[in-house]
Design an enzyme around this catalytic site. Structure first.
Site, PDB file in Angstrom:
ATOM      1  N   LYS A 111       0.840  -1.215   0.000  1.00 44.07           N
ATOM      2  CA  LYS A 111       0.000   0.000   0.000  1.00 44.07           C
ATOM      3  C   LYS A 111       0.867   1.253   0.000  1.00 44.07           C
ATOM      4  O   LYS A 111       0.592   2.212  -0.713  1.00 44.07           O
ATOM      5  CB  LYS A 111      -0.922   0.013   1.228  1.00 44.07           C
ATOM      6  N   LYS A 194      -8.301 -14.936 -13.671  1.00 47.48           N
ATOM      7  CA  LYS A 194      -9.520 -15.112 -12.872  1.00 47.48           C
ATOM      8  C   LYS A 194     -10.484 -13.946 -13.065  1.00 47.48           C
ATOM      9  O   LYS A 194     -10.117 -12.896 -13.574  1.00 47.48           O
ATOM     10  CB  LYS A 194      -9.159 -15.260 -11.405  1.00 47.48           C
ATOM     11  N   LYS A 197     -12.928  -7.891  -9.791  1.00 44.35           N
ATOM     12  CA  LYS A 197     -13.345  -6.497  -9.964  1.00 44.35           C
ATOM     13  C   LYS A 197     -12.213  -5.709 -10.618  1.00 44.35           C
ATOM     14  O   LYS A 197     -12.412  -5.016 -11.600  1.00 44.35           O
ATOM     15  CB  LYS A 197     -13.623  -5.913  -8.581  1.00 44.35           C
TER      16      LYS A 197
END
Ligand code: ADP
Length: 329
Positions: A111, A194, A197
């Site tokens: 992050k 896969k 989103k």
């Protein structure tokens, strides 16, 4: 019965990958364990959502999880920010969590790298808040993906450390429950990988029939098999995996035989797949819409969930306070 607690990140609508990879297991777990689910709205503040974002995503999650079959009588669903005891435990755990170890957590480092302008203290202390969420209920198991393993190790470390500092056997060490090992991986229909989103290839449980059809008809294919019984390249394998997930065995066999004898027509296969995905989603979609429209019911579910979760967290925190040297709650 073993206690299981699972956080739900409020990150938008559920897609087929989430359903078959996670939510379906949750629905099963509620009959096998003493389950609680919470919507991690405090955690979501690390990315600074707007108040409207928060309100909408809490409503959406509640409606979608209920529509998928989570029964709030068996498994309370609560909103994290409704159970204030967790914050108190978060504070205590933070007092015994060290900067160095928090900075070494991979998800923090990721992050910090991807959002260098917003490396806030909430991101750094994500593992202590996650530990507080679980330890507040003295849960035994936490359903997690592989990416959460390090946070689970931190949680166990904080639990052990608390016990050691105060010379008590108070917290158990919660174990990871890897439901995704047993769950199917739902492929994307854009050629590889896969469904997700962030991959931009998701078919959502709330998508209407026309949207589902459009997404499936766009699926990547090739010029067709050139040999009898040949191995399927990835884009085609993905289509067949989807058939395996949502269609009947007869349908799968029908198209698989056609592929093997080189008579398959991808257009027909996709039409059937779109119809089968729609047949699967339609009842869930209708329930999502019905729950979304019944705000009173959603509020009631969240309130009941909060009451049950608060009761359990209150008991833990009352004891924690005494162990630390504060007055019991
Ligand atoms: P996304 O990658 O779409 O943002 P999340 O990372 O929020 O989804 O996933 C939440 C959970 O849903 C994961 O822990 C995983 O178990 C499950 N999941 C997501 N995508 C898939 C997929 N394509 N196949 C199987 N499970 C999935």
């Amino acid at each position: 019965m073993e206690k299981v607690i699972s956080g739900i990140r409020p990150t938008g609508n559920l897609h087929l990958g989430n359903y078959f990879g996670a939510v379906k297991s949750f629905v099963k777990m509620q009959d096998e364990y003493d389950c609680m689910f919470f919507i991690a709205d405090w955690h979501s503040l690390t990315t600074h959502p707007t108040p409207e974002n928060i309100r909408r995503s809490v409503r959406t999650i509640l409606a979608e999880y209920l529509a998928c079959g989570i029964d709030p009588e068996k498994a309370p669903i609560y909103v994290q920010s409704d159970v204030k005891e967790v914050l108190e435990l978060y504070l205590y755990l933070n007092m015994n969590a060290y900067l160095g170890e928090l900075e070494r957590v991979t998800s923090f480092k990721d992050k910090a790298r991807t959002q260098p302008d917003n490396v806030n203290a909430g991101l750094l202390t994500y593992p202590t808040l996650m530990a507080a969420d679980v330890l507040a209920h003295k849960a035994d198991k936490v359903p997690v993906g592989k990416d959460q393993e390090q946070n689970m190790e931190m949680m166990r470390l904080f639990a052990r450390r608390f016990n050691r500092i105060y010379n008590v056997e108070f917290f158990r060490e919660p174990q990871s429950y890897h439901f995704s090992d047993k769950a199917v991986k739902v492929p994307g229909l854009d050629g590889s990988g896969k469904m997700g989103k962030s991959e931009g290839n998701a078919i959502y449980l709330c998508d209407d029939e026309a949207t589902i059809k459009k997404k499936v008809m766009r699926a990547v294919t090739d010029a067709g098999p050139t040999m009898l019984n040949q191995e399927k390249p990835e884009p085609i394998r993905n289509l067949f995996t989807m058939l395996e997930i949502v269609s009947s065995k007869d349908t799968y066999d029908y198209f698989n035989d056609q592929y093997n004898n080189m008579t398959v027509r991808y257009g027909d296969l996709k039409k059937q797949l779109a119809a089968d995905i729609n047949a699967f989603c339609a009842p869930i979609r209708e329930k999502i819409m019905a729950y979304q429209a019944d705000e009173d019911y959603l509020l009631r579910v969240a309130k009941q969930g909060a009451e049950r979760a608060s009761e359990s967290a209150h008991k833990t925190l009352s004891e924690v306070r005494q162990i630390i040297g504060f007055r019991a709650l």
